[in-house]
Design a protein around this motif. Structure first.
Motif, PDB file in Angstrom:
ATOM      1  N   GLN A   1      24.793  -5.437  -9.250  1.00  0.00           N
ATOM      2  CA  GLN A   1      26.142  -4.873  -9.156  1.00  0.00           C
ATOM      3  C   GLN A   1      26.785  -4.760 -10.533  1.00  0.00           C
ATOM      4  N   ARG A   2      26.665  -5.812 -11.338  1.00  0.00           N
ATOM      5  CA  ARG A   2      27.226  -5.770 -12.691  1.00  0.00           C
ATOM      6  C   ARG A   2      26.548  -6.814 -13.577  1.00  0.00           C
ATOM      7  N   ILE A   3      26.728  -6.611 -14.883  1.00  0.00           N
ATOM      8  CA  ILE A   3      26.216  -7.542 -15.886  1.00  0.00           C
ATOM      9  C   ILE A   3      27.395  -7.954 -16.756  1.00  0.00           C
ATOM     10  N   SER A   4      27.602  -9.237 -16.903  1.00  0.00           N
ATOM     11  CA  SER A   4      28.729  -9.740 -17.679  1.00  0.00           C
ATOM     12  C   SER A   4      28.246 -10.859 -18.589  1.00  0.00           C
ATOM     13  N   ARG A   5      29.190 -11.497 -19.268  1.00  0.00           N
ATOM     14  CA  ARG A   5      28.861 -12.644 -20.111  1.00  0.00           C
ATOM     15  C   ARG A   5      29.587 -13.883 -19.597  1.00  0.00           C
ATOM     16  N   ASP A   6      28.900 -15.033 -19.652  1.00  0.00           N
ATOM     17  CA  ASP A   6      29.538 -16.273 -19.228  1.00  0.00           C
ATOM     18  C   ASP A   6      30.312 -16.869 -20.402  1.00  0.00           C
ATOM     19  N   ILE A   7      30.821 -18.076 -20.252  1.00  0.00           N
ATOM     20  CA  ILE A   7      31.662 -18.685 -21.292  1.00  0.00           C
ATOM     21  C   ILE A   7      30.882 -18.977 -22.568  1.00  0.00           C
ATOM     22  N   SER A   8      29.556 -18.992 -22.469  1.00  0.00           N
ATOM     23  CA  SER A   8      28.718 -19.219 -23.649  1.00  0.00           C
ATOM     24  C   SER A   8      28.198 -17.914 -24.235  1.00  0.00           C
ATOM     25  N   SER A   9      28.714 -16.780 -23.732  1.00  0.00           N
ATOM     26  CA  SER A   9      28.315 -15.436 -24.176  1.00  0.00           C
ATOM     27  C   SER A   9      26.895 -15.063 -23.781  1.00  0.00           C
ATOM     28  N   ASN A  10      26.306 -15.797 -22.842  1.00  0.00           N
ATOM     29  CA  ASN A  10      24.999 -15.415 -22.307  1.00  0.00           C
ATOM     30  C   ASN A  10      25.188 -14.404 -21.192  1.00  0.00           C
ATOM     31  N   LEU A  11      24.201 -13.546 -20.982  1.00  0.00           N
ATOM     32  CA  LEU A  11      24.315 -12.543 -19.927  1.00  0.00           C
ATOM     33  C   LEU A  11      24.200 -13.186 -18.548  1.00  0.00           C
ATOM     34  N   LEU A  12      24.998 -12.667 -17.639  1.00  0.00           N
ATOM     35  CA  LEU A  12      25.006 -13.131 -16.255  1.00  0.00           C
ATOM     36  C   LEU A  12      24.929 -11.910 -15.349  1.00  0.00           C
ATOM     37  N   ILE A  13      23.941 -11.893 -14.464  1.00  0.00           N
ATOM     38  CA  ILE A  13      23.762 -10.767 -13.551  1.00  0.00           C
ATOM     39  C   ILE A  13      24.326 -11.116 -12.185  1.00  0.00           C
ATOM     40  N   THR A  14      25.205 -10.251 -11.676  1.00  0.00           N
ATOM     41  CA  THR A  14      25.758 -10.419 -10.334  1.00  0.00           C
ATOM     42  C   THR A  14      25.134  -9.370  -9.423  1.00  0.00           C
ATOM     43  N   LEU A  15      24.550  -9.823  -8.321  1.00  0.00           N
ATOM     44  CA  LEU A  15      23.913  -8.909  -7.377  1.00  0.00           C
ATOM     45  C   LEU A  15      24.907  -8.446  -6.322  1.00  0.00           C
ATOM     46  N   ARG A  16      24.529  -7.437  -5.578  1.00  0.00           N
ATOM     47  CA  ARG A  16      25.414  -6.880  -4.557  1.00  0.00           C
ATOM     48  C   ARG A  16      25.722  -7.872  -3.451  1.00  0.00           C
ATOM     49  N   ASN A  17      24.826  -8.870  -3.254  1.00  0.00           N
ATOM     50  CA  ASN A  17      25.077  -9.878  -2.229  1.00  0.00           C
ATOM     51  C   ASN A  17      25.924 -11.039  -2.744  1.00  0.00           C
ATOM     52  N   GLY A  18      26.377 -10.937  -4.009  1.00  0.00           N
ATOM     53  CA  GLY A  18      27.233 -11.969  -4.581  1.00  0.00           C
ATOM     54  C   GLY A  18      26.501 -13.022  -5.389  1.00  0.00           C
ATOM     55  N   SER A  19      25.180 -13.028  -5.338  1.00  0.00           N
ATOM     56  CA  SER A  19      24.408 -14.010  -6.113  1.00  0.00           C
ATOM     57  C   SER A  19      24.603 -13.768  -7.607  1.00  0.00           C
ATOM     58  N   GLU A  20      24.728 -14.854  -8.378  1.00  0.00           N
ATOM     59  CA  GLU A  20      24.859 -14.773  -9.825  1.00  0.00           C
ATOM     60  C   GLU A  20      23.651 -15.446 -10.466  1.00  0.00           C
ATOM     61  N   LEU A  21      22.947 -14.703 -11.319  1.00  0.00           N
ATOM     62  CA  LEU A  21      21.715 -15.195 -11.922  1.00  0.00           C
ATOM     63  C   LEU A  21      21.805 -15.092 -13.442  1.00  0.00           C
TER      64      LEU A  21
END
Length: 223
Positions: free
Chosen positions: A187-207
């Motif tokens: 669904q989207r790709i963002s950065r966490d508080i440590s500036s690492n990439l975080l992938i959010t899937l359409r089902n809400g899972s964050e990896l």
């Protein structure tokens, strides 16, 4: 001694050149190990930064080839050299001693892969279900088992992530030592508080995306 062995290694490569050039890209990295250390390494498109004279580490492809005297074809994670890679090791002999010739390629290299999976059969309790590959959102390695996720269902498979990485369609990308994601489910790709990439899937899972696979992820997703 290493310089002398390096010349021997080059002669060996010349002997095997006619065989290897049939399938090995010209930009593949190649290493040769004899006994318990490497005597030759030439970097390629995927450089694992191996050094001549470096000891052969337990569990490495060279170690498996020399110990068991058989061909080894596998994906290695980043635990040994800090970089994952796909390697093929061949048992050879140098001056009467067991040795190994290792071809090193990117972990996503697919020349030798079989036909991609069209489905995976997953287990729930005591039942098995074949699931079309395009319906799988992501695959996870957890507690020495491999799980894949479809909608809100979780299935167990006997394949390892290493096995799957060779036979999944190109829509799947390895993002972490423990995760492979099906790109259409992102669904989207963002950065966490440590500036690492975080992938959010359409089902809400964050990896999380590990640093090891950051370049592969950006290349696959085009950003």
């Amino acid at each position: 001694m290493i310089n002398a062995n390096t010349e021997i290694a080059r002669e060996v490569l010349q002997q095997y050149a006619a065989i290897l050039e049939d399938w090995i890209p010209k930009d593949a990295a190649v290493a040769i190990a004899i006994s318990d250390y490497y005597i030759y390494y030439v970097e390629g498109i995927h450089d694992i930064r191996l050094k001549e004279g470096q000891p052969v580490m337990p569990g490495s492809i060279a170690d498996q080839v020399i110990t068991h005297r058989r061909k080894v074809d596998t994906i290695m994670d980043n635990s040994l050299f800090g970089i994952p890679y796909y390697g093929i090791g061949y048992p050879i002999d140098l001056q009467g001693e067991p040795a190994a010739l290792i071809v090193i390629l990117p972990p996503t290299y697919h020349v030798l892969r079989h036909e991609p999976f069209r489905f995976l059969t997953g287990k729930q309790d005591e039942e098995w279900s074949p699931v079309p590959i395009e319906e799988i959102a992501y695959i996870e390695s957890l507690q020495k088992k491999t799980w894949f996720y479809v909608d809100n269902e979780q299935y167990c498979t006997s394949y390892t992530l290493k096995d799957l990485q060779l036979r999944l369609p190109t829509s799947f990308v390895r993002i972490h030592r423990s995760y492979i994601v099906n790109i259409p489910f992102i669904q989207r790709i963002s950065r966490d508080i440590s500036s690492n990439l975080l992938i959010t899937l359409r089902n809400g899972s964050e990896l999380p995306v590990s640093q090891t696979y950051m370049t592969d992820v950006k290349k696959a997703l085009g950003f």
